[in-house]
Scaffold this motif. Sequence first.
Motif, PDB file in Angstrom:
ATOM      1  N   LEU A  42       0.838  -1.199   0.000  1.00  0.00           N
ATOM      2  CA  LEU A  42       0.000   0.000   0.000  1.00  0.00           C
ATOM      3  C   LEU A  42       0.877   1.254   0.000  1.00  0.00           C
ATOM      4  CD1 LEU A  42      -2.765   1.415   0.242  1.00  0.00           C
ATOM      5  CD2 LEU A  42      -2.555   1.138   2.723  1.00  0.00           C
ATOM      6  N   GLY A  43       1.908   1.249   0.822  1.00  0.00           N
ATOM      7  CA  GLY A  43       2.828   2.383   0.866  1.00  0.00           C
ATOM      8  C   GLY A  43       3.541   2.593  -0.458  1.00  0.00           C
ATOM      9  N   GLU A  44       3.993   1.514  -1.069  1.00  0.00           N
ATOM     10  CA  GLU A  44       4.653   1.619  -2.381  1.00  0.00           C
ATOM     11  C   GLU A  44       3.719   2.215  -3.417  1.00  0.00           C
ATOM     12  OE1 GLU A  44       6.153  -2.217  -3.615  1.00  0.00           O
ATOM     13  OE2 GLU A  44       7.166  -2.524  -1.693  1.00  0.00           O
ATOM     14  N   GLU A  45       2.485   1.750  -3.415  1.00  0.00           N
ATOM     15  CA  GLU A  45       1.517   2.252  -4.389  1.00  0.00           C
ATOM     16  C   GLU A  45       1.171   3.711  -4.125  1.00  0.00           C
ATOM     17  OE1 GLU A  45       1.092   0.689  -7.027  1.00  0.00           O
ATOM     18  OE2 GLU A  45       1.717  -1.313  -6.427  1.00  0.00           O
ATOM     19  N   ALA A  46       1.159   4.108  -2.860  1.00  0.00           N
ATOM     20  CA  ALA A  46       0.905   5.513  -2.529  1.00  0.00           C
ATOM     21  C   ALA A  46       2.002   6.402  -3.098  1.00  0.00           C
ATOM     22  CB  ALA A  46       0.788   5.692  -1.017  1.00  0.00           C
ATOM     23  N   VAL A  47       3.246   5.968  -2.945  1.00  0.00           N
ATOM     24  CA  VAL A  47       4.372   6.734  -3.482  1.00  0.00           C
ATOM     25  C   VAL A  47       4.281   6.807  -5.006  1.00  0.00           C
ATOM     26  CG1 VAL A  47       6.890   6.734  -3.782  1.00  0.00           C
ATOM     27  CG2 VAL A  47       5.897   6.291  -1.526  1.00  0.00           C
ATOM     28  N   GLU A  48       3.972   5.693  -5.642  1.00  0.00           N
ATOM     29  CA  GLU A  48       3.857   5.682  -7.104  1.00  0.00           C
ATOM     30  C   GLU A  48       2.711   6.588  -7.577  1.00  0.00           C
ATOM     31  OE1 GLU A  48       3.655   1.532  -8.094  1.00  0.00           O
ATOM     32  OE2 GLU A  48       5.748   1.206  -7.525  1.00  0.00           O
ATOM     33  N   THR A  49       1.649   6.658  -6.791  1.00  0.00           N
ATOM     34  CA  THR A  49       0.531   7.548  -7.120  1.00  0.00           C
ATOM     35  C   THR A  49       0.957   9.006  -7.003  1.00  0.00           C
ATOM     36  OG1 THR A  49      -1.041   5.877  -6.363  1.00  0.00           O
ATOM     37  CG2 THR A  49      -1.859   8.137  -6.539  1.00  0.00           C
ATOM     38  N   ASP A  57       0.841  13.043 -15.113  1.00  0.00           N
ATOM     39  CA  ASP A  57       0.598  11.979 -16.085  1.00  0.00           C
ATOM     40  C   ASP A  57      -0.756  11.353 -15.744  1.00  0.00           C
ATOM     41  OD1 ASP A  57       0.494   9.583 -17.526  1.00  0.00           O
ATOM     42  OD2 ASP A  57       2.651   9.197 -17.301  1.00  0.00           O
ATOM     43  N   ALA A  58      -1.800  11.811 -16.416  1.00  0.00           N
ATOM     44  CA  ALA A  58      -3.164  11.395 -16.082  1.00  0.00           C
ATOM     45  C   ALA A  58      -3.370   9.890 -16.203  1.00  0.00           C
ATOM     46  CB  ALA A  58      -4.164  12.141 -16.954  1.00  0.00           C
ATOM     47  N   ASP A  59      -2.836   9.278 -17.261  1.00  0.00           N
ATOM     48  CA  ASP A  59      -3.011   7.840 -17.434  1.00  0.00           C
ATOM     49  C   ASP A  59      -2.308   7.070 -16.322  1.00  0.00           C
ATOM     50  OD1 ASP A  59      -4.035   5.599 -19.083  1.00  0.00           O
ATOM     51  OD2 ASP A  59      -1.889   5.146 -19.275  1.00  0.00           O
ATOM     52  N   ALA A  60      -1.078   7.455 -16.012  1.00  0.00           N
ATOM     53  CA  ALA A  60      -0.342   6.795 -14.930  1.00  0.00           C
ATOM     54  C   ALA A  60      -1.025   7.045 -13.593  1.00  0.00           C
ATOM     55  CB  ALA A  60       1.107   7.289 -14.891  1.00  0.00           C
ATOM     56  N   LEU A  61      -1.570   8.237 -13.409  1.00  0.00           N
ATOM     57  CA  LEU A  61      -2.269   8.539 -12.160  1.00  0.00           C
ATOM     58  C   LEU A  61      -3.498   7.643 -11.999  1.00  0.00           C
ATOM     59  CD1 LEU A  61      -2.627  10.168  -9.590  1.00  0.00           C
ATOM     60  CD2 LEU A  61      -3.719  11.964 -10.962  1.00  0.00           C
ATOM     61  N   ALA A  62      -4.241   7.451 -13.065  1.00  0.00           N
ATOM     62  CA  ALA A  62      -5.406   6.560 -12.999  1.00  0.00           C
ATOM     63  C   ALA A  62      -4.972   5.124 -12.688  1.00  0.00           C
ATOM     64  CB  ALA A  62      -6.183   6.618 -14.306  1.00  0.00           C
ATOM     65  N   ALA A  63      -3.919   4.660 -13.354  1.00  0.00           N
ATOM     66  CA  ALA A  63      -3.439   3.289 -13.140  1.00  0.00           C
ATOM     67  C   ALA A  63      -2.902   3.100 -11.724  1.00  0.00           C
ATOM     68  CB  ALA A  63      -2.363   2.945 -14.170  1.00  0.00           C
ATOM     69  N   GLU A  64      -2.108   4.041 -11.263  1.00  0.00           N
ATOM     70  CA  GLU A  64      -1.544   3.931  -9.912  1.00  0.00           C
ATOM     71  C   GLU A  64      -2.624   4.078  -8.855  1.00  0.00           C
ATOM     72  OE1 GLU A  64       1.248   2.693  -9.371  1.00  0.00           O
ATOM     73  OE2 GLU A  64       2.246   3.000 -11.290  1.00  0.00           O
ATOM     74  N   SER A  65      -3.630   4.903  -9.128  1.00  0.00           N
ATOM     75  CA  SER A  65      -4.756   5.042  -8.194  1.00  0.00           C
ATOM     76  C   SER A  65      -5.511   3.723  -8.072  1.00  0.00           C
ATOM     77  CB  SER A  65      -5.698   6.152  -8.656  1.00  0.00           C
ATOM     78  OG  SER A  65      -5.054   7.409  -8.575  1.00  0.00           O
ATOM     79  N   ASP A  67      -4.212   0.743  -8.451  1.00  0.00           N
ATOM     80  CA  ASP A  67      -3.354  -0.119  -7.624  1.00  0.00           C
ATOM     81  C   ASP A  67      -3.454   0.269  -6.151  1.00  0.00           C
ATOM     82  OD1 ASP A  67      -2.464  -1.402  -9.917  1.00  0.00           O
ATOM     83  OD2 ASP A  67      -0.543  -0.334  -9.985  1.00  0.00           O
ATOM     84  N   LEU A  68      -3.450   1.573  -5.897  1.00  0.00           N
ATOM     85  CA  LEU A  68      -3.533   2.080  -4.528  1.00  0.00           C
ATOM     86  C   LEU A  68      -4.839   1.650  -3.871  1.00  0.00           C
ATOM     87  CD1 LEU A  68      -2.407   3.921  -2.250  1.00  0.00           C
ATOM     88  CD2 LEU A  68      -3.571   5.820  -3.389  1.00  0.00           C
ATOM     89  N   ILE A  69      -5.937   1.815  -4.571  1.00  0.00           N
ATOM     90  CA  ILE A  69      -7.245   1.461  -4.009  1.00  0.00           C
ATOM     91  C   ILE A  69      -7.336  -0.045  -3.758  1.00  0.00           C
ATOM     92  CG2 ILE A  69      -9.718   1.348  -4.547  1.00  0.00           C
ATOM     93  CD1 ILE A  69      -9.245   4.163  -5.909  1.00  0.00           C
ATOM     94  N   TYR A  70      -6.844  -0.841  -4.694  1.00  0.00           N
ATOM     95  CA  TYR A  70      -6.847  -2.301  -4.494  1.00  0.00           C
ATOM     96  C   TYR A  70      -6.080  -2.661  -3.212  1.00  0.00           C
ATOM     97  CZ  TYR A  70      -5.018  -7.008  -4.700  1.00  0.00           C
ATOM     98  OH  TYR A  70      -4.636  -8.278  -4.356  1.00  0.00           O
ATOM     99  N   HIS A  71      -4.869  -2.140  -3.073  1.00  0.00           N
ATOM    100  CA  HIS A  71      -4.059  -2.485  -1.906  1.00  0.00           C
ATOM    101  C   HIS A  71      -4.662  -1.920  -0.620  1.00  0.00           C
ATOM    102  CE1 HIS A  71      -1.182  -3.610  -5.035  1.00  0.00           C
ATOM    103  NE2 HIS A  71      -0.786  -4.491  -4.144  1.00  0.00           N
ATOM    104  N   TRP A  72      -5.299  -0.753  -0.696  1.00  0.00           N
ATOM    105  CA  TRP A  72      -5.990  -0.180   0.462  1.00  0.00           C
ATOM    106  C   TRP A  72      -7.118  -1.100   0.908  1.00  0.00           C
ATOM    107  CZ3 TRP A  72     -10.996   2.384   0.098  1.00  0.00           C
ATOM    108  CH2 TRP A  72     -11.390   3.002   1.286  1.00  0.00           C
ATOM    109  N   LEU A  73      -7.889  -1.597  -0.059  1.00  0.00           N
ATOM    110  CA  LEU A  73      -8.979  -2.521   0.274  1.00  0.00           C
ATOM    111  C   LEU A  73      -8.450  -3.807   0.898  1.00  0.00           C
ATOM    112  CD1 LEU A  73     -11.309  -2.079  -2.830  1.00  0.00           C
ATOM    113  CD2 LEU A  73     -11.768  -1.317  -0.483  1.00  0.00           C
ATOM    114  N   VAL A  74      -7.333  -4.299   0.406  1.00  0.00           N
ATOM    115  CA  VAL A  74      -6.733  -5.513   0.978  1.00  0.00           C
ATOM    116  C   VAL A  74      -6.304  -5.256   2.420  1.00  0.00           C
ATOM    117  CG1 VAL A  74      -4.793  -7.125   0.845  1.00  0.00           C
ATOM    118  CG2 VAL A  74      -6.025  -6.495  -1.236  1.00  0.00           C
TER     119      VAL A  74
END
Length: 107
Positions: A42-49, A57-65, A67-74
């Motif tokens: 979750l922390g890694e994905e937050a940094v990448e976001t 980078d809107a596309d990367a922001l959507a993709a990283e978001s 990932d972030l939400i998935y890991h947050w839910l986990v």
Amino acid sequence: MSRFDETLQRLAATIQARKGAEAASSYTAQLLADPARAAKKLGEEAVETVIAATLRDADALAAESADLIYHWLVVLAAAGVTLDEVAAKLEAREGRSGLDEKASRGG
């Protein structure tokens, strides 16, 4: 219900279904079996976001978001925290200035 709401609910249900599953059967089951690893991801994905956002980078922001939400839910599922509990915290803050709410937390 919005597309995001529906997707979030489906994803949360899928994650819940993986609880207790054999860790070899899915990545989600592996993370649920190791909450510390899930939290680190979750922390890694937050940094990448954050990086994607700062690069504008809107596309990367959507993709990283995603990932972030998935890991947050986990992480929530691993800790036994429900989306309703998170919603209750958000609802308790509604109608308050963000600055006032932050000050009420003492730091």
